[in-house]
Write a protein that holds these residues in place. Structure first.
Motif, PDB file in Angstrom:
ATOM      1  N   ASN A 100       0.806  -1.226   0.000  1.00 53.56           N
ATOM      2  CA  ASN A 100       0.000   0.000   0.000  1.00 53.56           C
ATOM      3  C   ASN A 100       0.835   1.270   0.000  1.00 53.56           C
ATOM      4  O   ASN A 100       0.317   2.346  -0.220  1.00 53.56           O
ATOM      5  N   CYS A 121      -2.771  -5.693  -5.201  1.00 51.90           N
ATOM      6  CA  CYS A 121      -2.463  -4.275  -5.006  1.00 51.90           C
ATOM      7  C   CYS A 121      -3.171  -3.825  -3.727  1.00 51.90           C
ATOM      8  O   CYS A 121      -4.399  -3.679  -3.699  1.00 51.90           O
ATOM      9  N   GLU A 122      -2.404  -3.603  -2.665  1.00 50.99           N
ATOM     10  CA  GLU A 122      -2.962  -3.355  -1.339  1.00 50.99           C
ATOM     11  C   GLU A 122      -3.497  -1.942  -1.105  1.00 50.99           C
ATOM     12  O   GLU A 122      -4.281  -1.728  -0.183  1.00 50.99           O
ATOM     13  N   ALA A 123      -3.107  -0.981  -1.915  1.00 51.13           N
ATOM     14  CA  ALA A 123      -3.488   0.421  -1.689  1.00 51.13           C
ATOM     15  C   ALA A 123      -4.991   0.633  -1.870  1.00 51.13           C
ATOM     16  O   ALA A 123      -5.573   0.159  -2.843  1.00 51.13           O
ATOM     17  N   THR A 124      -5.591   1.385  -0.950  1.00 49.98           N
ATOM     18  CA  THR A 124      -7.013   1.693  -1.092  1.00 49.98           C
ATOM     19  C   THR A 124      -7.237   2.751  -2.172  1.00 49.98           C
ATOM     20  O   THR A 124      -8.261   2.745  -2.841  1.00 49.98           O
TER      21      THR A 124
END
Length: 179
Positions: A100, A121-124
């Motif tokens: 993220n 893909c961990e980013a919000t």
């Protein structure tokens, strides 16, 4: 040269340092390293795995390009930028977790990664994508897993929209797909 342990006194790995070391199978990068510059491991065709420590903030252009045996990559949680063609033509890479912390992924970062089937893909907030070819070329069947609450944001974000049909929601805490 088959194995390298970089000393703790090193803070950056310079341009092309290990380029075309075709017998290199493993490398240990210490937490003292903050930058991996361009083309450091390009064409290291025997390199199987790499752990990029949490101290690294940027992965340079073509750093791991043409590392055709690379199957296991761990990207540290302080990396903010994955530069152009950083992992291009890593034909045996099947899965990647983008932490993220990553806010920018430049053109062709995973171009021609023929076996890349799972991208986490961990980013919000969707990272900025440099173009429509970040994950392109012969990657049919690929799934891009993103936080469940962010699926629509990814599907409509600039250049992520090219991959809309491959984007699915994922619960990173529990490791399950969210419909």
């Amino acid at each position: 040269l088959k194995s390298i342990t970089i000393p703790n006194s090193v803070t950056s790995i310079g341009y092309g340092s290990f380029e075309s070391c075709t017998n290199l199978t493993s490398i240990v990068i210490p937490n003292s390293v903050t930058i991996i510059y361009d083309e450091v491991f390009i064409n290291c065709t025997s390199l199987v795995s790499i752990t990029i420590p949490n101290s690294v903030t940027s992965i340079g252009s073509s750093t791991f390009s043409d590392c055709t045996s690379l199957t296991d990559v761990i990207i540290g949680n302080r990396v903010t930028t994955i530069e152009q063609r950083a992992f291009a033509s890593c034909s045996n890479l099947t899965s990647i977790v983008i932490p993220n912390s990553v806010t920018t992924i430049i053109n062709g970062a995973f171009y021609e990664c023929l076996s890349l089937a799972s991208i986490y893909c961990e980013a919000t907030t969707p990272p900025s994508l440099g173009g429509s070819d970040v994950f392109a070329e012969k990657a049919s069947g690929r799934t891009i897993y993103v936080p469940a609450a962010s699926v629509e944001a990814y599907k409509t974000a600039k250049n992520w929209s090219y991959y809309a049909s491959s984007i699915v929601g994922y619960d990173f805490k529990n490791g399950v797909v969210v419909e």
